[in-house]
Design an enzyme around this catalytic site. Structure first.
Site, PDB file in Angstrom:
ATOM      1  N   HIS A 364       0.823  -1.209   0.000  1.00  0.00           N
ATOM      2  CA  HIS A 364       0.000   0.000   0.000  1.00  0.00           C
ATOM      3  C   HIS A 364       0.855   1.256   0.000  1.00  0.00           C
ATOM      4  O   HIS A 364       0.504   2.261  -0.599  1.00  0.00           O
ATOM      5  CB  HIS A 364      -0.931  -0.008   1.204  1.00  0.00           C
ATOM      6  CG  HIS A 364      -1.649  -1.308   1.336  1.00  0.00           C
ATOM      7  ND1 HIS A 364      -1.998  -1.856   2.521  1.00  0.00           N
ATOM      8  CD2 HIS A 364      -2.041  -2.171   0.378  1.00  0.00           C
ATOM      9  CE1 HIS A 364      -2.584  -3.007   2.304  1.00  0.00           C
ATOM     10  NE2 HIS A 364      -2.620  -3.222   1.017  1.00  0.00           N
ATOM     11  N   CYS A 677      -5.393  -1.191 -18.971  1.00  0.00           N
ATOM     12  CA  CYS A 677      -5.060  -0.352 -17.819  1.00  0.00           C
ATOM     13  C   CYS A 677      -4.000  -0.952 -16.887  1.00  0.00           C
ATOM     14  O   CYS A 677      -3.847  -0.507 -15.761  1.00  0.00           O
ATOM     15  CB  CYS A 677      -6.315  -0.005 -17.021  1.00  0.00           C
ATOM     16  SG  CYS A 677      -7.126  -1.425 -16.301  1.00  0.00           S
TER      17      CYS A 677
HETATM   18  C1  PEP Z   1      -4.328  -5.091 -13.453  1.00  0.00           C
HETATM   19  O1  PEP Z   1      -4.428  -6.190 -12.925  1.00  0.00           O
HETATM   20  O2  PEP Z   1      -3.684  -4.875 -14.502  1.00  0.00           O
HETATM   21  C2  PEP Z   1      -4.979  -3.916 -12.842  1.00  0.00           C
HETATM   22  C3  PEP Z   1      -4.993  -2.750 -13.456  1.00  0.00           C
HETATM   23  O3  PEP Z   1      -5.490  -4.069 -11.603  1.00  0.00           O
HETATM   24  P1  PEP Z   1      -4.622  -4.111 -10.268  1.00  0.00           P
HETATM   25  O4  PEP Z   1      -3.202  -3.778 -10.642  1.00  0.00           O
HETATM   26  O5  PEP Z   1      -5.218  -3.127  -9.354  1.00  0.00           O
HETATM   27  O6  PEP Z   1      -4.788  -5.534  -9.844  1.00  0.00           O
END
Ligand code: PEP
Ligand code: MG
Length: 745
Positions: A364, A677
């Protein structure tokens, strides 16, 4: 261990105390100390070896060896018996030194070989400072009384060294904590920073080492321990009963605070002449030495608990709280063993950089550091021991390297790097308002990932066209208790206000795996990344999901709203989640509240299974976003949190690119909006490759938008696409080289 008032160590410490009180230069003081140790313990030789640098020990004072060898005789770490004591951080006690493994006769000392050898590490809280040795002509092992006495003296020497007692006129010794030191850690947030050390937990300085009045020291200890126990009890009272993990930690704390073995050892040290704080620190030092040799995670945690507890006790005994009165420098680089997200947010943007001894890429604290765009290096071993408040320090977040007290050459090279970065930032600033259109005329949409209020100014500063991923769990992670619906609603409302006309995609709570909420029951799972996480928790325990959906709908106050569900592995999970949205809408309508004019509901594609879901599913969702971080870990079966395998597989691997293209083509066929993303969207080369295969909305950290846009404005995507295709038809394992070549032209 002796427990009598007139033990060897007591007498020795009494004499040592007198020597310490005398006015003397560093070398003279060391000479006197070796003399009095040899004399008190009745042996021919006593020598002090101290580290010149992290690899070399130097004979700094001796009684009994050739005086001319002082400051001449040097040993590498691990060389000879002295070097072994230092490397292993262990006592060597032998009646027959020459037959010990590693023995080396140092002819330059001009002395005969003494068969008896007792070497004790001089260390402070795990920091190796040197070795204290006694030798004798009579072949015998030293008694436990003598060993103990030498250990206690070594501890006092360590404290004196720390306080600079051996540095002074005539002494060839260098003061501690003054040498340039480099730390090689891991990178968690890129960027270069220059500044001065600010210790999150300042070191406790023990000046009062020896005491003549064990009874009053014991009383001081007991009073302090009482205070410590009641503070642990208070903490326990304040923990909610459901919070199992925190309770466990505090119970372990209480167990140590009440541990008779721990207290007995400290009291014995007091009886033998140490002050209460010196005795606590001696125990802490041995615990740290044990810690360095333990690999079992559970044991390490317990020893860490003990370490924290000793720190608390030391602060009570010395009256040195966390506040030392020292002023934070204007350009602070925070140094800590580890830090929580809320504490980091308290420091906020005032920090230039952060260096942690522990930490992880998915922690975090890392998430917060990224949101604040503060360079962060993790796994910088022992930096909290070495660094002092105010030391000059350079942090290279790209390479994961830290230079503490850098010399001029390093500082100059680093300044060049910072200047280059500043120039690049200027370039990115100049293209902030420019639309991202590639050389071959393709329009790419660059949006940003966010999750904290601290991210919002970036919407403006970075030139992002919207928020492609708002990680709502961050608001949950930085709190000590579950936020309520109205609090969340106000917060989401502020995010939408800040975004204005720009689209914000709110992802519902994605917890589990590496993201553990301190106030929710934590289930221990064999493989958390494959476990009960994200939408799986949301569907099985829908209370929080429902509250969140309501908060989002209310926050919109009639405006458009985009909701995205994380970690959908099969269509029915999306259906159940979507049904919750419909129910929440119906409820709001029933209550007479306004509902969003336009509500989009999408899913994250993070498991390979979803790529093969039916075309009906693709048609049903309003949009899909590829969570590349998770998708890649499952595609290659390589844990994204595991340093051993994390970087093993290339995102531009030919197979993975083909897989991403398959998803893109399915979206084209079904007319489904698609974005990417994961972290890779923010890496310029990867971003160009993703855009080239047709993924034209990329969501990334705000700091990446400038570099990615700069790359795309100069890229010809059709050329890159052909390069990817030919690399694949050539049978190349990765398309990376082809993409890089194509970007050059
Ligand atoms: C991912 O898994 O690429 C994502 C954007 O989510 P997180 O990194 O929050 O798991
Ligand atoms: Mg994910």
């Amino acid at each position: 261990m002796p427990d009598r008032t007139d033990s060897d160590s007591r007498k020795l410490l009494g004499r040592l105390r007198d020597t310490m009180a005398e006015e003397a230069a560093g070398q003279e003081r060391l000479d006197k100390i070796t003399h009095l140790i040899a004399d008190s313990l009745g042996c021919e030789v006593c020598s002090v070896y101290l580290f010149r640098d992290s690899e070399t020990l130097e004979l700094c004072a001796t009684e009994g060896l050739n005086a001319a060898s002082v400051h001449q005789t040097r040993l590498r770490l691990g060389e000879g018996l002295v070097g072994r004591v230092a490397r292993l951080n262990k006592i060597i006690n032998t009646a027959d030194a020459p037959s010990e493994p590693g023995f080396r006769y140092m002819a330059e000392t001009g002395e005969e070989i003494y068969p008896s050898f007792l070497g004790v590490p001089i260390q402070r809280l795990g920091e190796k400072l040197g070795v204290l040795v006694i030798q004798s002509k009579v072949a015998r092992e030293f008694s436990s009384d003598e060993t103990y006495a030498l250990e206690v003296v070594a501890m006092v020497l360590a404290e004196m060294a720390e306080l600079g007692a051996f540095v002074g006129e005539g002494a060839a010794l260098k003061a501690l904590h003054q040498q340039p030191t480099m730390f090689r850690g891991g990178t968690a947030q890129e960027g270069a920073a220059r500044g001065h050390v600010w210790l999150h937990e300042p070191r406790v300085v023990v000046t009062n080492l020896v005491s003549e009045d064990p009874e009053s020291e014991k009383i001081r200890l007991n009073t302090a321990v009482e205070q410590l126990r009641s503070s642990v009890d208070d903490m326990l009272e304040n923990v909610k009963s459901g919070d199992k993990e925190q309770l466990e930690v505090l119970e372990a704390y209480r167990m140590f605070a009440n541990s008779r073995g721990w207290m007995r050892r400290i009291e014995t040290d007091i009886v033998n002449g140490l002050s209460a704080e010196a005795a606590v620190e001696k125990e802490q030092s041995s615990a740290r030495a044990r810690l360095s040799q333990v690999s079992d995670a559970y044991m390490r945690d317990r020893l860490n608990d003990l370490d924290d507890l000793s720190n608390r006790l030391l602060r009570i005994l010395t009256g040195q709280g966390r506040e030392t009165g020292a002023e934070m420098p204007a350009d602070p680089i925070l140094i800590a063993r580890n830090i929580g997200p809320a504490e980091l947010l308290d420091y906020g943007r005032s920090l230039r950089g952060i260096v942690l001894e522990e930490g992880s890429v998915g922690s975090h604290a890392t998430i917060v550091a990224r949101a604040l765009a503060i360079p962060l290096v993790i796994h910088a071993a022992n930096i909290t021991t070495e660094a002092l408040n105010g030391d000059a320090i350079l942090v290279d977040g790209e390479q994961g390297i830290v230079h503490l007290r850098p010399d001029e050459t390093v500082a100059n090279a680093f300044n060049d790097k910072i200047a280059m970065e500043a120039k690049a930032q200027e370039r990115y600033g100049a293209i902030r308002g420019v639309e991202t259109v590639t050389k071959d005329g393709q329009r790419i949409e660059l949006v940003m990932n966010a999750g904290l209020m601290a991210d919002l100014p970036s919407l403006e500063n970075s030139g992002a066209e919207g928020v492609g991923l708002f990680r709502t769990e961050l608001q949950f992670l930085v709190r000590n208790q579950m936020p309520g619906r109205s609090e969340l609603s106000a917060l989401y409302g502020r995010v939408m206000d800040a975004a204005g006309d720009k689209r914000v995609v709110f992802r519902t709570l994605d917890i589990g795996s590496d993201k553990v909420l301190p106030y929710m029951p934590h289930v221990k799972e064999p493989n958390p990344a494959l476990g009960w996480r994200a939408i799986r928790v949301g569907l099985d325990k829908p209370g929080v999901l429902r509250m969140q959906l309501q908060a989002l709908i209310r926050a919109a106050r009639g405006r458009n709203l985009s909701i995205m569900f994380p970690f959908i592995a099969q269509p029915s999970e999306f259906d159940f989640a979507k049904a919750e949205v419909d129910k929440a809408l119906a409820r709001e309508i029933r209550l007479g509240h306004v509902v969003p004019e336009d509500l989009e509901v999408g899913a994250m594609l993070e498991t390979p299974s979803l790529a093969y879901a039916s075309e009906q599913f693709f048609e049903k969702v309003d949009f899909l976003s590829i969570g590349g971080n998770d998708l890649k870990q499952f595609f290659f079966a390589a844990d994204r949190e595991n340093e051993l395998v994390r970087k093993r597989y290339d995102t531009l691997n030919s197979g993975f690119m083909t897989f991403l293209e398959l998803i893109k083509e399915k979206c084209v066929r079904t007319n489904t909006k698609l974005s990417f993303c994961g972290e890779d969207a923010g890496r310029p080369i990867e971003a160009a490759a993703l855009a080239a295969i047709g993924i034209t909305t990329l969501s990334m950290r705000p700091a990446s938008i400038g570099p990615v846009k700069n790359m795309l404005l100069n890229a010809d995507l059709s050329k890159i696409k052909s390069a990817i295709d030919s690399a694949r038809s050539n049978g190349d394992e990765t398309t990376r080289h082809a993409v890089i070549e194509a970007l050059k032209h």
